[in-house]
Motif scaffolding. Structure first.
Motif, mmCIF file in Angstrom:
data_model
loop_
_atom_site.group_PDB
_atom_site.id
_atom_site.type_symbol
_atom_site.label_atom_id
_atom_site.label_comp_id
_atom_site.label_asym_id
_atom_site.label_seq_id
_atom_site.Cartn_x
_atom_site.Cartn_y
_atom_site.Cartn_z
ATOM 1 N N GLN A 102 12.809 16.177 4.061
ATOM 2 C CA GLN A 102 14.139 16.551 3.583
ATOM 3 C C GLN A 102 14.283 18.058 3.410
ATOM 4 O O GLN A 102 15.373 18.601 3.625
ATOM 5 C CB GLN A 102 14.458 15.823 2.283
ATOM 6 N N CYS A 103 13.204 18.739 3.089
ATOM 7 C CA CYS A 103 13.276 20.210 2.988
ATOM 8 C C CYS A 103 13.678 20.806 4.323
ATOM 9 O O CYS A 103 14.489 21.731 4.388
ATOM 10 C CB CYS A 103 11.935 20.788 2.534
ATOM 11 N N ALA A 104 13.173 20.253 5.410
ATOM 12 C CA ALA A 104 13.531 20.764 6.744
ATOM 13 C C ALA A 104 15.041 20.626 6.959
ATOM 14 O O ALA A 104 15.706 21.525 7.483
ATOM 15 C CB ALA A 104 12.756 20.004 7.814
ATOM 16 N N ASN A 105 15.610 19.509 6.512
ATOM 17 C CA ASN A 105 17.068 19.309 6.650
ATOM 18 C C ASN A 105 17.849 20.292 5.782
ATOM 19 O O ASN A 105 18.863 20.861 6.179
ATOM 20 C CB ASN A 105 17.437 17.872 6.230
ATOM 21 N N ILE A 106 17.360 20.510 4.569
ATOM 22 C CA ILE A 106 18.065 21.419 3.641
ATOM 23 C C ILE A 106 18.032 22.849 4.187
ATOM 24 O O ILE A 106 19.032 23.577 4.153
ATOM 25 C CB ILE A 106 17.436 21.353 2.229
ATOM 26 N N VAL A 107 16.901 23.227 4.749
ATOM 27 C CA VAL A 107 16.779 24.568 5.356
ATOM 28 C C VAL A 107 17.866 24.741 6.414
ATOM 29 O O VAL A 107 18.592 25.723 6.453
ATOM 30 C CB VAL A 107 15.368 24.735 5.987
ATOM 31 N N GLN A 108 17.990 23.706 7.238
ATOM 32 C CA GLN A 108 18.923 23.768 8.379
ATOM 33 C C GLN A 108 20.377 23.854 7.909
ATOM 34 O O GLN A 108 21.174 24.619 8.426
ATOM 35 C CB GLN A 108 18.733 22.486 9.199
ATOM 36 N N HIS A 109 20.707 23.067 6.872
ATOM 37 C CA HIS A 109 22.118 22.968 6.466
ATOM 38 C C HIS A 109 22.527 23.913 5.353
ATOM 39 O O HIS A 109 23.707 24.218 5.189
ATOM 40 C CB HIS A 109 22.434 21.526 6.028
ATOM 41 N N PHE A 110 21.570 24.362 4.554
ATOM 42 C CA PHE A 110 21.973 25.137 3.373
ATOM 43 C C PHE A 110 21.273 26.487 3.255
ATOM 44 O O PHE A 110 21.400 27.163 2.230
ATOM 45 C CB PHE A 110 21.757 24.304 2.098
ATOM 46 N N GLY A 111 20.491 26.843 4.287
ATOM 47 C CA GLY A 111 19.966 28.213 4.359
ATOM 48 C C GLY A 111 18.880 28.577 3.369
ATOM 49 O O GLY A 111 18.578 29.746 3.152
ATOM 50 N N TYR A 112 18.260 27.580 2.750
ATOM 51 C CA TYR A 112 17.125 27.879 1.849
ATOM 52 C C TYR A 112 15.879 28.143 2.678
ATOM 53 O O TYR A 112 15.782 27.693 3.824
ATOM 54 C CB TYR A 112 16.843 26.680 0.923
ATOM 55 N N THR A 113 14.918 28.852 2.087
ATOM 56 C CA THR A 113 13.591 28.976 2.701
ATOM 57 C C THR A 113 12.689 27.927 2.059
ATOM 58 O O THR A 113 12.674 27.776 0.831
ATOM 59 C CB THR A 113 13.009 30.379 2.461
ATOM 60 N N HIS A 114 11.960 27.190 2.892
ATOM 61 C CA HIS A 114 11.084 26.114 2.434
ATOM 62 C C HIS A 114 9.686 26.654 2.186
ATOM 63 O O HIS A 114 9.035 27.158 3.098
ATOM 64 C CB HIS A 114 11.028 25.017 3.519
ATOM 65 N N LEU A 115 9.244 26.566 0.945
ATOM 66 C CA LEU A 115 7.859 26.940 0.620
ATOM 67 C C LEU A 115 7.133 25.672 0.174
ATOM 68 O O LEU A 115 7.408 25.140 -0.901
ATOM 69 C CB LEU A 115 7.834 27.983 -0.512
#
Ligand SMILES: Nc1ncnc2c1ncn2[C@@H]1O[C@H](COP(=O)(O)OP(=O)(O)O)[C@@H](O)[C@H]1O
Ligand SMILES: Nc1ccn([C@@H]2O[C@H](COP(=O)(O)OP(=O)(O)O)[C@@H](O)[C@H]2O)c(=O)n1
Ligand SMILES: [Mg+2]
Length: 205
Positions: A38-51
């Motif tokens: 789900q982090c990968a999806n959030i990165v794609q849609h909401f511009g967060y960086t996944h750590l």
């Protein structure tokens, strides 16, 4: 909003010139609950960086650093690595990456992680995204994850579940008592889970 201060700079200038204001969301849930997916999806849609704390620790092992062997042994046992090690890795990424919003995946995993991160970085999470999933489902997923991880074997999985119940769930309860938990039914298919995740992020964007 939290701030990550460059200790050296603060020392040198006696001021907080390199303060960086960041927005942090903790992504928590058992092993195999779907945090990384789900982090990968959030990165794609909401511009967060996944750590991903786990990914940073595995990279530390590969880098041949002095902590590598200790980290590898603890991961093999499903144990939680001393917070100062993990926090240093997270702080480095937050400082070096030119983004101001971060998903911190798989951290904090115990009370020591939680308290140490807050006191060292001064960062308080906007909220905690909690992926709720049964052990049976998580076990099924981990056994078919096929990422070549040495901790995806049934013995280590059992140990990780025990650590999750004993150490990580209390952290989720702590944030829940502060009204900061956004709980997602993570047992559903990936797309349906993301629909629920999207609803959590949309109002604040
Ligand atoms: N909603 C889901 N339904 C079925 N399988 C999933 C779901 N979410 C993730 N998976 C799969 O389960 C495994 C664990 O997912 P991952 O995102 O690595 O979880 P975590 O980071 O919480 O351990 C992966 O193989 C992933 O493809
Ligand atoms: N905050 C953290 C996160 C992970 N870890 C270690 O790294 C392992 C793998 O973490 P992970 O988040 O990649 O695992 P999954 O939940 O993705 O399966 C954990 O079982 C711990 O041994 C840790 O010590 N401290
Ligand atoms: Mg993961």
């Amino acid at each position: 909003m939290g701030t990550v201060v460059d200790a050296a700079n603060k020392e040198a200038n006696g001021s907080l010139q390199t303060e960086k204001k960041v927005k942090v969301v903790f992504v928590l849930g058992g092993p195999g609950s779907g945090k990384g997916t789900q982090c990968a999806n959030i990165v794609q849609h909401f511009g967060y960086t996944h750590l991903s704390a786990g990914d940073l620790l595995r990279a530390e092992i590969k880098s041949g650093s002095e902590n590598g062997t200790m980290i590898q042994n603890m991961i093999k046992e499903g144990k939680i690595v001393p917070s100062e090690v993990t926090i240093k890795l997270l702080q480095r990424e937050i400082k070096e990456i030119s983004n101001d919003k971060f998903l911190i995946d798989g951290f904090p995993r115990n009370e020591e992680n939680r308290a140490a991160f807050e006191s060292v970085t001064g960062i308080v999470p906007e909220f905690v995204l909690f992926f709720d999933c049964s052990e049976e489902e998580m076990e099924r997923r981990l056994l078919s994850r096929n990422q070549g991880r040495e901790d995806d074997n049934i013995d280590t999985i059992r140990k990780r579940f025990k650590v999750y119940m004993e150490s990580s769930l209390p952290v989720i309860e702590y944030y829940n008592s502060k009204g900061k938990v956004r709980k997602i039914d993570a047992a559903k298919p990936i797309v349906e889970v993301f629909e629920a995740v999207r609803a959590v992020f949309s109002p604040i964007e």
